[in-house]
Design a protein around this motif. Structure first.
Motif, mmCIF file in Angstrom:
data_model
loop_
_atom_site.group_PDB
_atom_site.id
_atom_site.type_symbol
_atom_site.label_atom_id
_atom_site.label_comp_id
_atom_site.label_asym_id
_atom_site.label_seq_id
_atom_site.Cartn_x
_atom_site.Cartn_y
_atom_site.Cartn_z
ATOM 1 N N GLN A 22 0.862 -1.199 0.000
ATOM 2 C CA GLN A 22 0.000 0.000 0.000
ATOM 3 C C GLN A 22 0.887 1.235 0.000
ATOM 4 O OE1 GLN A 22 -2.281 2.182 -0.614
ATOM 5 N NE2 GLN A 22 -3.949 1.343 0.598
ATOM 6 N N PHE A 34 -4.650 -6.020 -3.800
ATOM 7 C CA PHE A 34 -5.553 -5.004 -4.334
ATOM 8 C C PHE A 34 -6.547 -5.629 -5.307
ATOM 9 C CE2 PHE A 34 -2.756 -2.137 -2.366
ATOM 10 C CZ PHE A 34 -3.272 -0.856 -2.425
ATOM 11 N N VAL A 79 -7.362 -4.598 -0.256
ATOM 12 C CA VAL A 79 -7.833 -3.243 -0.528
ATOM 13 C C VAL A 79 -8.769 -3.315 -1.730
ATOM 14 C CG1 VAL A 79 -7.205 -0.895 -1.204
ATOM 15 C CG2 VAL A 79 -5.697 -2.203 0.323
#
Length: 207
Positions: A22, A34, A79
């Motif tokens: 990140q 991600f 994420v």
């Protein structure tokens, strides 16, 4: 929004998925998987993933497949970003990720109703389509992209509506970083409730 996406979110337009570090905001430096969903109508002219805007360009992928892919990596952190992920019902996907013991972070403009189960919400509001009150109140992090001087006032307007524990970040827009970063440094020194977020992944040359 793609008409083909089922209302329950069991299939979602997956643009890309990748394992990286990140690069910005509160969780900078942490390994994370991600999941980038296609589809966005917020339309920021400086968006660095404009190819994400048209959901129909990205294959509908089952939530189970996305979860199985995420489980393959050492970091149990995901994420979910976009595009604008809240165009879709994210309750099904996030429930399955939770069942797999995965922490889930959301990156959103806040322009659509909040769905899903989250460990962290990063709200990055955009002028073209402002954030909803339900997302403002739920945000753990308010990350405002600074493209010009007027963005400081705009950042303060949104800071009034987030919770008292919400982290406040100012991040220079990448193409204007040389110009805006000195202004952000001065602003944060004068207004220390704010912190600086940098796109460290760009300096590290990783996705």
């Amino acid at each position: 929004m793609s008409n083909q996406v089922p209302a329950d979110g069991s299939m979602l337009p997956l643009m890309e998925e990748f394992y990286t570090i990140q690069g910005e905001g509160y969780h900078t430096g942490k390994a994370a998987y991600f999941i980038r969903l296609g589809g966005c109508d917020v339309g920021c002219h400086w968006c660095d993933v404009k190819e994400s805007w048209d959901a129909d360009l990205h294959p509908l992928t089952s939530a189970e497949t996305i979860v199985e892919n995420a489980k393959k990596f050492p970091a149990k952190t995901v994420v979910i970003t976009g595009g604008e992920p809240l165009l879709y019902n994210l309750s099904y996907l996030t429930q399955k990720l939770k069942e797999a013991g995965i922490q889930i972070f959301l990156e959103t403009s806040g322009a659509y109703p909040l769905t899903g189960y989250w460990d962290w919400i990063c709200l990055s509001p955009k002028k073209f389509k402002g954030p909803r009150p339900d997302v403002l109140s739920a945000a753990g992090e308010l990350k405002v992209i600074v493209f010009n001087k007027s963005d400081f006032t705009w950042a303060e307007e949104h800071a009034k509506f987030v919770g008292s524990t919400c982290k406040l970040y100012l991040q220079p827009e990448w193409s204007k970083a040389a110009e805006m970063t000195p202004l952000i440094i001065d602003y944060v020194k004068d207004n220390p409730k704010w912190e600086i977020s940098l796109q460290t992944h760009k300096y590290l040359n990783i996705p």
